[in-house]
Design a protein around this motif. Structure first.
Motif, PDB file in Angstrom:
ATOM      1  N   UNK A 136       1.114  -1.027   0.316  1.00 33.84           N
ATOM      2  CA  UNK A 136      -0.209   0.051   0.281  1.00 33.84           C
ATOM      3  C   UNK A 136       0.419   1.089   0.102  1.00 33.84           C
ATOM      4  N   UNK A 137       0.935   2.463  -0.959  1.00 29.97           N
ATOM      5  CA  UNK A 137       1.939   3.240  -0.947  1.00 29.97           C
ATOM      6  C   UNK A 137       0.684   4.377  -1.258  1.00 29.97           C
ATOM      7  N   UNK A 138       1.082   5.538  -0.293  1.00 29.15           N
ATOM      8  CA  UNK A 138       0.233   7.296  -0.886  1.00 29.15           C
ATOM      9  C   UNK A 138       0.602   7.633  -1.374  1.00 29.15           C
ATOM     10  N   UNK A 139      -0.833   7.964  -1.901  1.00 28.81           N
ATOM     11  CA  UNK A 139      -1.107   8.456  -3.270  1.00 28.81           C
ATOM     12  C   UNK A 139      -0.838   9.640  -3.728  1.00 28.81           C
ATOM     13  N   UNK A 140      -0.452  10.527  -2.689  1.00 22.64           N
ATOM     14  CA  UNK A 140       0.023  11.621  -2.743  1.00 22.64           C
ATOM     15  C   UNK A 140       1.917  11.640  -3.408  1.00 22.64           C
ATOM     16  N   UNK A 141       2.542  10.694  -2.428  1.00 20.20           N
ATOM     17  CA  UNK A 141       4.341  10.676  -3.369  1.00 20.20           C
ATOM     18  C   UNK A 141       4.713   9.476  -3.389  1.00 20.20           C
ATOM     19  N   UNK A 142       3.387   8.480  -3.717  1.00 19.04           N
ATOM     20  CA  UNK A 142       4.708   6.771  -4.343  1.00 19.04           C
ATOM     21  C   UNK A 142       5.319   6.472  -3.195  1.00 19.04           C
ATOM     22  N   UNK A 143       5.056   6.754  -1.909  1.00 21.76           N
ATOM     23  CA  UNK A 143       5.608   5.793  -0.699  1.00 21.76           C
ATOM     24  C   UNK A 143       5.405   4.906   0.061  1.00 21.76           C
ATOM     25  N   UNK A 144       5.988   4.062   0.662  1.00 19.44           N
ATOM     26  CA  UNK A 144       5.579   3.312   0.696  1.00 19.44           C
ATOM     27  C   UNK A 144       4.823   4.020   2.959  1.00 19.44           C
ATOM     28  N   UNK A 145       4.444   3.624   3.435  1.00 19.58           N
ATOM     29  CA  UNK A 145       4.010   3.909   4.752  1.00 19.58           C
ATOM     30  C   UNK A 145       5.548   4.592   5.843  1.00 19.58           C
ATOM     31  N   UNK A 146       5.757   5.052   6.356  1.00 18.90           N
ATOM     32  CA  UNK A 146       6.828   5.501   7.384  1.00 18.90           C
ATOM     33  C   UNK A 146       7.464   5.304   8.598  1.00 18.90           C
ATOM     34  N   UNK A 147       5.395   4.004   9.066  1.00 20.64           N
ATOM     35  CA  UNK A 147       5.736   3.899  10.442  1.00 20.64           C
ATOM     36  C   UNK A 147       5.178   2.180  10.646  1.00 20.64           C
ATOM     37  N   UNK A 185      15.512  -1.999   6.316  1.00 23.08           N
ATOM     38  CA  UNK A 185      15.552  -0.287   6.911  1.00 23.08           C
ATOM     39  C   UNK A 185      14.331  -0.615   8.360  1.00 23.08           C
ATOM     40  N   UNK A 186      15.644   0.524   9.927  1.00 25.59           N
ATOM     41  CA  UNK A 186      14.287   1.038  10.774  1.00 25.59           C
ATOM     42  C   UNK A 186      12.780   1.495  10.263  1.00 25.59           C
ATOM     43  N   UNK A 187      11.831   1.367  10.965  1.00 24.05           N
ATOM     44  CA  UNK A 187      10.816   2.280  10.340  1.00 24.05           C
ATOM     45  C   UNK A 187      10.405   2.163  11.869  1.00 24.05           C
ATOM     46  N   UNK A 188       9.410   3.580  12.428  1.00 25.42           N
ATOM     47  CA  UNK A 188       8.569   3.652  13.424  1.00 25.42           C
ATOM     48  C   UNK A 188       7.528   2.937  13.773  1.00 25.42           C
TER      49      UNK A 188
END
Length: 238
Positions: free
Chosen positions: A93-104, A212-215
């Motif tokens: 699931x990517x963020x629609x606005x920036x095409x990135x995965x969740x940061x948490x 990678x680390x995620x919050x």
């Protein structure tokens, strides 16, 4: 023990039928079409979030082999997958606005990214399995199996709708300038249950994945039995 006159529940009663699965899939497609984000974005990586000790156990105790394990009861209570098929869940699931995965993540503080095209490179089949929510966010569960494997046969035997890998509303492969790329809808949160063992050392050594680390948020790990579908939702219940 069954009382006199009580009938044993058949698979068609216990599990979603082919008709019900198709209807659930249609509900998911309609949800995507009605959303404000009815579009596809390039999915460079799929990811798996777990606590650090999960990954240390795989790398130190299991020779880097991430072995599929039995699916819990998360999602639809009548899904044939629950307690019957082994797999590894990956987020898409990517963020629609920036095409990135969740940061948490609610599932852990350590994330393994794996190239989406690398996962799809082997002979595989893709199936629609579930459409559900817990509170607000809606999820579509897909199953990715090795062709003609035990898990692949299970999906077909239990009438999961097989998806055209290059033309479906959820997750698909498109050839761009002669190169296969994976694209995912942002109209619903897609998750993939991958049913094959993954060599984590090979993934990182070959450069097709990285940690990678995620919050972490909430419990910071999945619930042992999963979270059943929200039965009061008018969108994803039959």
């Amino acid at each position: 023990m069954r009382f006199s006159g009580e009938k044993k529940m058949t698979d068609s009663q216990k599990y979603l039928t082919s008709y019900e699965l198709k209807k659930l899939q249609d509900k998911c497609v309609n949800f995507i079409k009605a959303s404000d984000s009815d579009k596809f974005l390039r999915l460079r990586y799929m990811w798996r979030d777990k606590p650090l000790d999960y990954w240390e156990n795989i790398l130190n105790e299991k020779d880097g082999q991430m072995v599929p394990y039995t699916k819990d009861c998360n999602g639809d209570q009548r899904s044939a997958l629950n307690g019957n098929i082994a797999g590894l869940f990956f987020g898409c699931a990517l963020y629609p606005k920036n095409g990135k995965p969740p940061w948490f993540s609610y599932l852990g503080n350590r994330r393994l990214y794996i190239s989406s095209t690398a996962i799809f490179r082997k002979p595989v089949r893709l199936y629609f399995a579930d459409f559900y929510c817990h509170t607000k966010n809606h999820f579509a569960t897909l199953v990715l199996t090795k062709t003609d494997s035990k898990q692949d046969n299970f999906c077909r035997d239990h009438n999961l709708p097989q998806l055209d890998m290059k033309n479906n509303p959820f997750l698909k492969i498109q050839t761009i300038n002669g190169v296969d790329e994976v694209f995912v809808t942002v109209g619903v949160r897609v998750e993939v249950l991958y049913t094959e063992t993954i060599d984590v050392n090979e993934v990182t050594d070959c450069g097709i994945g990285r940690f990678v680390w995620v919050k972490p948020r909430g419990r910071g790990q999945s619930r042992p039995k999963g979270i059943p579908k929200n039965l009061s939702c008018q969108i994803c219940n039959l």
